[in-house]
Design an enzyme around this catalytic site. Structure first.
Site, short mmCIF file in Angstrom:
data_model
loop_
_atom_site.label_atom_id
_atom_site.label_comp_id
_atom_site.label_asym_id
_atom_site.label_seq_id
_atom_site.Cartn_x
_atom_site.Cartn_y
_atom_site.Cartn_z
N ASP A 1 5.68 28.14 16.38
CA ASP A 1 6.53 26.97 16.21
C ASP A 1 6.01 25.83 17.10
OD1 ASP A 1 9.76 26.62 15.17
OD2 ASP A 1 8.93 25.12 16.54
N ILE A 2 5.98 24.63 16.54
CA ILE A 2 5.43 23.49 17.26
C ILE A 2 6.33 23.05 18.43
CG2 ILE A 2 6.45 21.55 15.97
CD1 ILE A 2 3.55 20.44 15.70
N ASN B 1 17.86 30.08 9.60
CA ASN B 1 18.80 28.97 9.46
C ASN B 1 18.94 28.69 7.97
OD1 ASN B 1 19.11 28.59 12.26
ND2 ASN B 1 17.24 27.38 12.35
N HIS C 1 11.96 30.62 6.06
CA HIS C 1 11.18 31.11 7.19
C HIS C 1 12.08 31.89 8.13
CE1 HIS C 1 12.58 27.03 8.05
NE2 HIS C 1 12.73 27.42 9.31
N HIS D 1 12.54 32.97 12.01
CA HIS D 1 12.16 32.70 13.40
C HIS D 1 12.11 34.03 14.16
CE1 HIS D 1 13.12 28.23 13.51
NE2 HIS D 1 13.80 28.59 12.42
P1 5GP Z 1 14.48 25.35 10.81
O1 5GP Z 1 15.36 24.50 11.68
O2 5GP Z 1 14.20 24.70 9.47
O3 5GP Z 1 14.98 26.76 10.68
O4 5GP Z 1 13.14 25.51 11.59
C1 5GP Z 1 12.03 24.72 11.38
C2 5GP Z 1 11.11 24.94 12.56
O5 5GP Z 1 9.84 24.41 12.22
C3 5GP Z 1 11.56 24.23 13.84
O6 5GP Z 1 11.74 25.19 14.87
C4 5GP Z 1 10.42 23.26 14.13
O7 5GP Z 1 10.14 23.16 15.51
C5 5GP Z 1 9.26 23.85 13.35
N1 5GP Z 1 8.31 22.87 12.87
C6 5GP Z 1 8.59 21.67 12.29
N2 5GP Z 1 7.46 21.05 11.93
C7 5GP Z 1 6.43 21.88 12.30
C8 5GP Z 1 5.00 21.77 12.19
O8 5GP Z 1 4.44 20.80 11.68
N3 5GP Z 1 4.28 22.82 12.67
C9 5GP Z 1 4.86 23.91 13.24
N4 5GP Z 1 4.05 24.87 13.68
N5 5GP Z 1 6.20 24.04 13.35
C10 5GP Z 1 6.98 23.03 12.88
#
Ligand code: 5GP
Ligand code: ZN
Length: 109
Positions: free
Chosen positions: A30-31, A87, A100, A102
């Protein structure tokens, strides 16, 4: 999905710090990590969220959890413990609308 960030990462059109890949999914860091270990396990198939899973996606779910278990061991958090989190939609904190899982852990406790 041409406008989906995680499809672009799956297709290597956007960069990511990859940890693992097989025919079904990719795993990358995660970034914006929420903990010392924060991986995203992303099916190659574009599925918007848990709400959009179909009967034929059962093998994908099994692979996500089996790989999560292996990744936890490889990252050294299997015994200390970790969280697995989906999520679901905006109210559930989802910001990337490509399914996805986590994997979060590595806290010092
Ligand atoms: P969500 O909130 O949709 O469950 O999680 C999305 C996750 O993707 C977040 O934790 C966010 O930090 C991560 N994320 C968003 N953009 C990028 C990206 O360009 N690269 C990576 N490696 N992670 C990302
Ligand atoms: Zn996608």
């Amino acid at each position: 999905m041409s406008d989906c960030l995680f499809c672009k990462i799956v297709n290597k059109e956007s960069p990511a710090d990859f940890i693992y890949e097989d025919d079904t999914l990719v795993v990358f860091k995660d970034i914006r990590p929420a903990a010392p270990v924060h991986l995203l396990l992303v099916p190659k198939k574009h599925i918007r969220s848990v709400n959009d899973l179909e009967d034929g996606d059962r093998d994908i779910l099994a692979e996500l959890f089996m790989v999560a278990k292996d990744m936890a061991r490889e990252m050294g958090v299997d015994r200390s413990g970790y969280k697995l989190l989906f999520n679901v939609e905006k109210g559930g904190g989802q910001i990337i609308f490509h399914l996805h899982l986590h994997l979060i852990g590595g806290w010092k406790r």
